[in-house]
Design a protein around this motif. Sequence first.
Motif, PDB file in Angstrom:
ATOM      1  N   LEU A   1       0.823  -1.216   0.000  1.00 35.48           N
ATOM      2  CA  LEU A   1       0.000   0.000   0.000  1.00 35.48           C
ATOM      3  C   LEU A   1       0.855   1.263   0.000  1.00 35.48           C
ATOM      4  O   LEU A   1       0.548   2.236  -0.667  1.00 35.48           O
ATOM      5  N   TYR A   2       1.912   1.237   0.810  1.00 38.93           N
ATOM      6  CA  TYR A   2       2.683   2.463   1.012  1.00 38.93           C
ATOM      7  C   TYR A   2       3.777   2.673  -0.021  1.00 38.93           C
ATOM      8  O   TYR A   2       4.157   3.807  -0.283  1.00 38.93           O
TER       9      TYR A   2
ATOM     10  N   GLN B   1       7.543  23.552  -0.859  1.00 36.51           N
ATOM     11  CA  GLN B   1       8.304  24.004  -2.023  1.00 36.51           C
ATOM     12  C   GLN B   1       7.884  23.228  -3.280  1.00 36.51           C
ATOM     13  O   GLN B   1       7.830  23.785  -4.370  1.00 36.51           O
ATOM     14  N   SER B   2       7.561  21.944  -3.090  1.00 35.16           N
ATOM     15  CA  SER B   2       7.195  21.126  -4.243  1.00 35.16           C
ATOM     16  C   SER B   2       5.736  21.299  -4.647  1.00 35.16           C
ATOM     17  O   SER B   2       5.302  20.722  -5.649  1.00 35.16           O
TER      18      SER B   2
ATOM     19  N   ILE C   1       8.576  13.205  -6.714  1.00 33.45           N
ATOM     20  CA  ILE C   1       8.160  14.621  -6.784  1.00 33.45           C
ATOM     21  C   ILE C   1       9.229  15.523  -6.163  1.00 33.45           C
ATOM     22  O   ILE C   1       9.490  16.621  -6.659  1.00 33.45           O
ATOM     23  N   GLN C   2       9.866  15.028  -5.090  1.00 29.54           N
ATOM     24  CA  GLN C   2      10.924  15.830  -4.460  1.00 29.54           C
ATOM     25  C   GLN C   2      12.104  16.013  -5.411  1.00 29.54           C
ATOM     26  O   GLN C   2      12.655  17.103  -5.522  1.00 29.54           O
TER      27      GLN C   2
ATOM     28  N   ILE D   1      18.751  25.444  -3.171  1.00 27.39           N
ATOM     29  CA  ILE D   1      18.107  24.117  -3.241  1.00 27.39           C
ATOM     30  C   ILE D   1      18.979  23.149  -4.046  1.00 27.39           C
ATOM     31  O   ILE D   1      19.266  22.026  -3.605  1.00 27.39           O
TER      32      ILE D   1
ATOM     33  N   ALA E   1      17.902  24.428  12.058  1.00 30.55           N
ATOM     34  CA  ALA E   1      16.513  24.882  11.881  1.00 30.55           C
ATOM     35  C   ALA E   1      15.565  23.970  12.653  1.00 30.55           C
ATOM     36  O   ALA E   1      14.662  24.431  13.363  1.00 30.55           O
ATOM     37  N   SER E   2      15.805  22.659  12.545  1.00 32.42           N
ATOM     38  CA  SER E   2      14.951  21.691  13.257  1.00 32.42           C
ATOM     39  C   SER E   2      15.074  21.891  14.762  1.00 32.42           C
ATOM     40  O   SER E   2      14.080  21.845  15.488  1.00 32.42           O
TER      41      SER E   2
ATOM     42  N   ALA F   1      10.086  22.013  10.131  1.00 30.43           N
ATOM     43  CA  ALA F   1      11.188  22.015   9.149  1.00 30.43           C
ATOM     44  C   ALA F   1      11.060  20.855   8.158  1.00 30.43           C
ATOM     45  O   ALA F   1      11.431  20.982   6.986  1.00 30.43           O
TER      46      ALA F   1
ATOM     47  N   ASN G   1      11.347  18.428  -8.149  1.00 29.93           N
ATOM     48  CA  ASN G   1      11.367  19.830  -7.725  1.00 29.93           C
ATOM     49  C   ASN G   1      12.746  20.369  -7.391  1.00 29.93           C
ATOM     50  O   ASN G   1      12.872  21.502  -6.927  1.00 29.93           O
TER      51      ASN G   1
ATOM     52  N   VAL H   1       6.482   7.965  -4.874  1.00 29.32           N
ATOM     53  CA  VAL H   1       6.108   9.109  -5.718  1.00 29.32           C
ATOM     54  C   VAL H   1       6.169  10.417  -4.910  1.00 29.32           C
ATOM     55  O   VAL H   1       6.837  11.370  -5.299  1.00 29.32           O
ATOM     56  N   SER H   2       5.476  10.432  -3.730  1.00 25.85           N
ATOM     57  CA  SER H   2       5.368  11.683  -2.962  1.00 25.85           C
ATOM     58  C   SER H   2       6.690  12.108  -2.339  1.00 25.85           C
ATOM     59  O   SER H   2       7.034  13.278  -2.356  1.00 25.85           O
ATOM     60  N   ASN H   3       7.397  11.163  -1.747  1.00 26.15           N
ATOM     61  CA  ASN H   3       8.616  11.540  -1.014  1.00 26.15           C
ATOM     62  C   ASN H   3       9.878  11.380  -1.848  1.00 26.15           C
ATOM     63  O   ASN H   3      10.938  11.834  -1.443  1.00 26.15           O
TER      64      ASN H   3
ATOM     65  N   ILE I   1      15.304  22.655 -11.313  1.00 25.81           N
ATOM     66  CA  ILE I   1      14.700  23.989 -11.455  1.00 25.81           C
ATOM     67  C   ILE I   1      15.713  24.944 -12.090  1.00 25.81           C
ATOM     68  O   ILE I   1      16.918  24.686 -12.036  1.00 25.81           O
TER      69      ILE I   1
ATOM     70  N   PHE J   1       7.848  19.874   1.121  1.00 32.83           N
ATOM     71  CA  PHE J   1       6.552  19.583   0.483  1.00 32.83           C
ATOM     72  C   PHE J   1       5.843  20.874   0.069  1.00 32.83           C
ATOM     73  O   PHE J   1       5.080  20.890  -0.888  1.00 32.83           O
TER      74      PHE J   1
ATOM     75  N   ILE K   1      -0.360  13.730   2.676  1.00 31.72           N
ATOM     76  CA  ILE K   1       0.396  14.098   1.474  1.00 31.72           C
ATOM     77  C   ILE K   1       0.399  12.944   0.481  1.00 31.72           C
ATOM     78  O   ILE K   1       0.129  13.106  -0.708  1.00 31.72           O
ATOM     79  N   ASN K   2       0.712  11.746   1.005  1.00 33.21           N
ATOM     80  CA  ASN K   2       0.835  10.588   0.110  1.00 33.21           C
ATOM     81  C   ASN K   2      -0.477  10.202  -0.567  1.00 33.21           C
ATOM     82  O   ASN K   2      -0.489   9.859  -1.743  1.00 33.21           O
ATOM     83  N   TYR K   3      -1.548  10.226   0.199  1.00 30.90           N
ATOM     84  CA  TYR K   3      -2.812   9.714  -0.345  1.00 30.90           C
ATOM     85  C   TYR K   3      -3.773  10.812  -0.795  1.00 30.90           C
ATOM     86  O   TYR K   3      -4.213  10.818  -1.938  1.00 30.90           O
TER      87      TYR K   3
ATOM     88  N   GLN L   1       3.169  20.172  -3.023  1.00 32.45           N
ATOM     89  CA  GLN L   1       2.292  19.113  -2.512  1.00 32.45           C
ATOM     90  C   GLN L   1       1.470  19.637  -1.328  1.00 32.45           C
ATOM     91  O   GLN L   1       0.398  19.141  -1.038  1.00 32.45           O
TER      92      GLN L   1
ATOM     93  N   ARG M   1       3.028   4.975  -3.363  1.00 34.37           N
ATOM     94  CA  ARG M   1       2.686   6.372  -3.074  1.00 34.37           C
ATOM     95  C   ARG M   1       3.841   7.084  -2.392  1.00 34.37           C
ATOM     96  O   ARG M   1       4.120   8.237  -2.651  1.00 34.37           O
ATOM     97  N   TYR M   2       4.510   6.370  -1.485  1.00 36.69           N
ATOM     98  CA  TYR M   2       5.642   6.969  -0.768  1.00 36.69           C
ATOM     99  C   TYR M   2       6.760   7.294  -1.749  1.00 36.69           C
ATOM    100  O   TYR M   2       7.372   8.354  -1.675  1.00 36.69           O
TER     101      TYR M   2
END
Lengths: 205, 273
Positions: free
Chosen positions: A102-103, B213-214, A114-115, A138, A176-177, B206, A118, A109-111, A121, B211, B185-187, B216, A106-107
């Motif tokens: 399941l994960y 920036q992209s 797509i990252q 970046i 930053a974190s 942070a 982006n 693609v999203s993480n 650029i 996400f 985000i994922n789904y 999403q 999608r993971y």
Amino acid sequence: METIGIWIAALLTLGIFSFLYKDNPFYKFCESLFVGISAGYWFVTTFWQVFMPKLADNLVAGRLYYIIGGVFGVLMLLRLFPKIGWLSRWSLALVVGTTAGLYFTRYLVSNGMIQVQNTIIPLYVKGNLSQTIGNLVIVIGTFSGLIYFFFSKEHKGAFGGLAKLGIWFLMLSFGASFGYTVMSRMSLLIGRMDFLLGTWLGLIR
Amino acid sequence: MNFYERLMQLDRRWIYLGVAIAVTIPVLAPFKVPVYITPEAKAVYEFVENTKPGEIIFLAIDYDPNAMAELHPMARTIMRQSFSRGIRLIISALSQNGPGMAEQLISQISKEYNKKNGMDYVYLGYKPYPGITILAMGQNFRIPFPTDYYGTPLDSLPMMDGVRNYDDVKGIISIVAGNIAEYWINYANGRYKAKVFFGVTGVMTADYYPFLQSGQLLGLLGGLKGASEYERLAKQEGVATEGMSIQTVAHLVVIAFIVVGNIGFFMSKKKKR
């Protein structure tokens, strides 16, 4: 009734805070109470939100194929019996397989995709200096960060320099974190102080 | 033992005391600090502001009471802004210890604006396994939530008439602590292309800028600072705005401790040489 609740909450807050001075029985009591109540709350929620609607209600309604899920659930509990504990692996295999399937896509693609997309650029945006600087940060940050995690080549010379730059970017992101974490923890403290000095003692507002 | 070595071995309890005093003083003698509005906070505000009366926003209250101090002000302000503008809300609470807390907030604010359950808002409540729940809601809210939090079938609620899934809401605002954020985000965004906005704890902030920036994520409120920005934008200054003065003093104290600690570290190292 509300007053009693406020007093209990205040005393428990002070009990937890007392750990900052040193470990003590009052703190231990508050900690154990929290663990016990959380576990109890979790159990009751799971019973009414999972077991009853997902299994019991369906079986009562005659949808007997739900028994398959029930059997897998029982198998999971067999871990409590060492001799037949291996049977729980079937349930675990089902959970791991389904979750991974399941994960994964999608993971990825999203993480991942797509990252990466982006970071591809333009390095120069005409008439927009801040965007240009942002894009450069970046791209260089991502590239040098990746170089730092490339261990098949010794970090020497220009390659080593880029890896060092990568460390700087990583340190900045950790900073930053950390800054946000300090803010977050302070917010929790502020919340409690607001409760103790305001709601409990009535010294503010 | 010289001064710097003694500084390095300072009992941590002095630091706790310093922070406690720093936090207490502004609570007892409040003062205002300027709050600067970031574009990511403004994006969340403008999304709600540009939603027309009668349209629906999905508000996910995905946190436990331990994140209340940071996230409750966000949820409260967004809910008030939505109700005051006549926007209807579908609300969920996908964090296991959160549904009761969310229900308290909903009943308090719905009373303030005289909003009716089933007409102006629907509270779906909690279901386990947030990833699967979010995925299923993309097909139909009724799959994971055949009934609302109070046990009423969704089909019998007037507000849910013709509302099936994320396509029927203007967007999703998740006020979230923990990894539930990833699932939205994922789904919701990745699979169903829903517009997703976040309000997150400071610790998480942070991690979610990439996400943003992209694209999403379309807006982001980070910690108490984000909440105070939102309160200022919505002209509902409250707990978060008041908290910023305390944050400022506490941060100055932490910075002072970091500087003093570093001076002690480098000086004692120099002496040893």
